[in-house]
Design a protein around this motif. Structure first.
Motif, mmCIF file in Angstrom:
data_model
loop_
_atom_site.group_PDB
_atom_site.id
_atom_site.type_symbol
_atom_site.label_atom_id
_atom_site.label_comp_id
_atom_site.label_asym_id
_atom_site.label_seq_id
_atom_site.Cartn_x
_atom_site.Cartn_y
_atom_site.Cartn_z
ATOM 1 N N TYR A 23 0.860 -1.180 0.000
ATOM 2 C CA TYR A 23 0.000 0.000 0.000
ATOM 3 C C TYR A 23 0.899 1.233 0.000
ATOM 4 O O TYR A 23 1.917 1.270 0.699
ATOM 5 C CB TYR A 23 -0.911 0.009 1.219
ATOM 6 N N LYS A 24 0.527 2.230 -0.786
ATOM 7 C CA LYS A 24 1.370 3.432 -0.868
ATOM 8 C C LYS A 24 0.513 4.681 -1.030
ATOM 9 O O LYS A 24 -0.590 4.636 -1.565
ATOM 10 C CB LYS A 24 2.376 3.318 -2.007
ATOM 11 N N GLU A 25 1.049 5.793 -0.561
ATOM 12 C CA GLU A 25 0.408 7.095 -0.714
ATOM 13 C C GLU A 25 1.471 8.150 -0.960
ATOM 14 O O GLU A 25 2.583 8.054 -0.428
ATOM 15 C CB GLU A 25 -0.407 7.461 0.529
ATOM 16 N N SER A 26 1.114 9.174 -1.728
ATOM 17 C CA SER A 26 2.005 10.306 -1.985
ATOM 18 C C SER A 26 1.472 11.543 -1.282
ATOM 19 O O SER A 26 0.253 11.717 -1.147
ATOM 20 C CB SER A 26 2.112 10.568 -3.493
ATOM 21 N N THR A 37 5.445 3.775 1.328
ATOM 22 C CA THR A 37 4.993 2.445 0.931
ATOM 23 C C THR A 37 5.129 1.508 2.115
ATOM 24 O O THR A 37 6.175 1.496 2.778
ATOM 25 C CB THR A 37 5.845 1.906 -0.234
ATOM 26 N N VAL A 38 4.088 0.734 2.394
ATOM 27 C CA VAL A 38 4.148 -0.250 3.474
ATOM 28 C C VAL A 38 3.595 -1.581 2.990
ATOM 29 O O VAL A 38 2.750 -1.631 2.091
ATOM 30 C CB VAL A 38 3.368 0.198 4.733
ATOM 31 N N VAL A 39 4.077 -2.653 3.593
ATOM 32 C CA VAL A 39 3.508 -3.978 3.386
ATOM 33 C C VAL A 39 2.549 -4.234 4.539
ATOM 34 O O VAL A 39 2.934 -4.143 5.702
ATOM 35 C CB VAL A 39 4.615 -5.054 3.349
ATOM 36 N N ALA A 45 -5.362 -1.087 7.501
ATOM 37 C CA ALA A 45 -4.138 -1.097 8.307
ATOM 38 C C ALA A 45 -3.028 -0.356 7.585
ATOM 39 O O ALA A 45 -2.259 0.399 8.202
ATOM 40 C CB ALA A 45 -3.720 -2.528 8.604
ATOM 41 N N GLY A 46 -2.938 -0.543 6.268
ATOM 42 C CA GLY A 46 -1.920 0.145 5.485
ATOM 43 C C GLY A 46 -2.052 1.654 5.602
ATOM 44 O O GLY A 46 -1.064 2.374 5.781
ATOM 45 N N ALA A 47 -3.304 2.152 5.512
ATOM 46 C CA ALA A 47 -3.552 3.594 5.632
ATOM 47 C C ALA A 47 -3.181 4.111 7.022
ATOM 48 O O ALA A 47 -2.641 5.213 7.168
ATOM 49 C CB ALA A 47 -5.015 3.895 5.327
ATOM 50 N N GLN A 48 -3.459 3.314 8.043
ATOM 51 C CA GLN A 48 -3.113 3.712 9.415
ATOM 52 C C GLN A 48 -1.603 3.790 9.594
ATOM 53 O O GLN A 48 -1.090 4.742 10.211
ATOM 54 C CB GLN A 48 -3.717 2.723 10.405
ATOM 55 N N TYR A 49 -0.886 2.802 9.062
ATOM 56 C CA TYR A 49 0.573 2.814 9.165
ATOM 57 C C TYR A 49 1.161 4.031 8.450
ATOM 58 O O TYR A 49 2.077 4.688 8.958
ATOM 59 C CB TYR A 49 1.156 1.539 8.570
ATOM 60 N N ILE A 50 0.629 4.318 7.274
ATOM 61 C CA ILE A 50 1.135 5.462 6.511
ATOM 62 C C ILE A 50 0.891 6.759 7.272
ATOM 63 O O ILE A 50 1.759 7.637 7.334
ATOM 64 C CB ILE A 50 0.490 5.493 5.109
ATOM 65 N N GLN A 51 -0.277 6.892 7.915
ATOM 66 C CA GLN A 51 -0.578 8.104 8.680
ATOM 67 C C GLN A 51 0.360 8.236 9.873
ATOM 68 O O GLN A 51 0.787 9.350 10.219
ATOM 69 C CB GLN A 51 -2.028 8.090 9.152
ATOM 70 N N ILE A 52 0.700 7.127 10.504
ATOM 71 C CA ILE A 52 1.654 7.151 11.622
ATOM 72 C C ILE A 52 3.011 7.666 11.146
ATOM 73 O O ILE A 52 3.662 8.475 11.818
ATOM 74 C CB ILE A 52 1.780 5.751 12.248
ATOM 75 N N ALA A 53 3.440 7.208 9.953
ATOM 76 C CA ALA A 53 4.711 7.687 9.386
ATOM 77 C C ALA A 53 4.640 9.178 9.078
ATOM 78 O O ALA A 53 5.590 9.926 9.354
ATOM 79 C CB ALA A 53 5.044 6.891 8.117
ATOM 80 N N VAL A 54 3.518 9.624 8.518
ATOM 81 C CA VAL A 54 3.337 11.050 8.202
ATOM 82 C C VAL A 54 3.403 11.888 9.475
ATOM 83 O O VAL A 54 4.076 12.932 9.521
ATOM 84 C CB VAL A 54 1.996 11.273 7.470
ATOM 85 N N ASP A 55 2.733 11.444 10.510
ATOM 86 C CA ASP A 55 2.733 12.184 11.781
ATOM 87 C C ASP A 55 4.139 12.282 12.366
ATOM 88 O O ASP A 55 4.521 13.330 12.928
ATOM 89 C CB ASP A 55 1.810 11.501 12.788
#
Length: 329
Positions: A23-26, A37-39, A45-55
């Protein structure tokens, strides 16, 4: 029956493993384009992980930003030549490591480069070269040795008035490291933090294969001259082939030597491989400034660090543990 149960459990675990997807977001962060990008086992769950990284990246930006007047970095700069500023341990340690990199690179990397006046502009607005006197005056405020750290007080003091520190050459790499660290602690098995082409990588793809990192050919940006498998570490490329100006019959590029105040010459791109994005980020610019021979010699002395350099004629140079088959191209 136990054997059958055991086989069934193994198959179930295997199916769970392969059910994971990418899962990936720009997004725009720290003034740059990021792609995370996360596995993960599912999209939510992928969206939650990406938001944690953004924060986490936003938290780092708040700490090190020299544009945010409420940041500790800005407070250090405002009090240059006046008084020491007590800072968080995280910022103190980052400044301490930055000074250590300055020493390793003989000042080719220097966070006090932010003290220089914006004499060089690469947006088309420059119509004449700065005078030697202007450059000399600007460089006079630069120098990592003018930063005083007090371990007991956990304070930072810039000795000279109008001095400034900035983390433009190390901040994105550090933020990517911290985001990666956060996600690994949460059990994310693999991913990539891509900060405008500077990659921090861990784990593997869902198939178990390593991530493939393309190294851009600066002579032809639409093509890579090699792809390398990476499962853990950082790959950072600095390029001197986009931001450039021509004045008085000479071409000048945007990576400036903080020791002289003049643009570096002779190199088109530097790619650094290291365990940490922070170090790779800092060294990519440093090698430009140090030059090919000195840069490679310095990289060869550092553990778990490698580099690829492309000079302005397109010739490729590498550190001792990298071999590229198409060196003649």
């Amino acid at each position: 029956m136990k054997l059958i149960f055991g086989i069934g459990l193994f198959l179930s675990l295997s199916l769970l493993c392969y059910a994971q997807e990418i899962y990936k977001e720009s997004m725009s962060l720290m003034g740059s384009d990021f792609e995370i990008t996360v596995v993960s086992e599912n999209e939510q769950a992928g969206a939650q992980y990406i938001q944690i990284a953004v924060d986490e990246i936003k938290r780092i930006e708040k700490l090190i930003s020299s544009w945010d007047q409420s940041s500790q970095t800005s407070e250090i700069n405002r009090n240059a030549g006046i008084k020491p500023i007590i800072v968080d341990r995280e910022l103190y340690n980052l400044i301490e490591r930055s000074i250590a990199i300055s020493k390793i690179t003989d000042g080719a990397f220097d966070i006090t480069y932010a003290s220089m006046d914006k004499l060089w502009k690469f947006d088309g607005s420059m119509t004449s070269l700065p005078t030697p006197e202007e450059v000399s005056q600007s460089v006079a405020r630069v120098g990592y040795e003018k930063i005083t750290l007090n371990e007991d007080e956990q304070s930072v003091f810039l000795k000279q008035p109008q001095m400034k520190i900035g983390f433009g050459a190390i901040g994105k790499g550090y933020a990517a490291d911290k985001a990666k660290e956060k996600l690994m602690q949460l059990g994310v098995k693999g991913g990539i933090i891509n900060a405008s082409g500077d990659l921090t990588v861990w784990g593997s793809q869902p198939s178990g294969k390593a991530w493939q990192v393309a190294i851009t050919n600066p002579m032809d940006k639409n093509h890579a001259f090699t792809k390398l498998p990476i499962m853990h570490g950082a790959v950072v490329t600095s390029g001197n082939y986009e931001k450039r100006i021509t004045l008085e019959g000479k071409t000048f590029t945007h990576i400036i030597d903080p020791r002289t105040g003049y643009p570096s010459q002779g190199i088109l791109s530097v790619t650094i491989f290291s365990e940490k994005g922070e170090l790779a980020d800092a060294l990519a610019t440093s090698v430009f400034v140090m030059g090919i021979e000195t840069g490679i010699d310095r990289i060869n002395q550092l553990p778990n660090v490698e580099c690829i350099i492309v000079d302005d004629s397109g010739k490729i140079f590498t550190s001792k543990n990298i071999r590229i088959n198409n060196n003649e191209n």
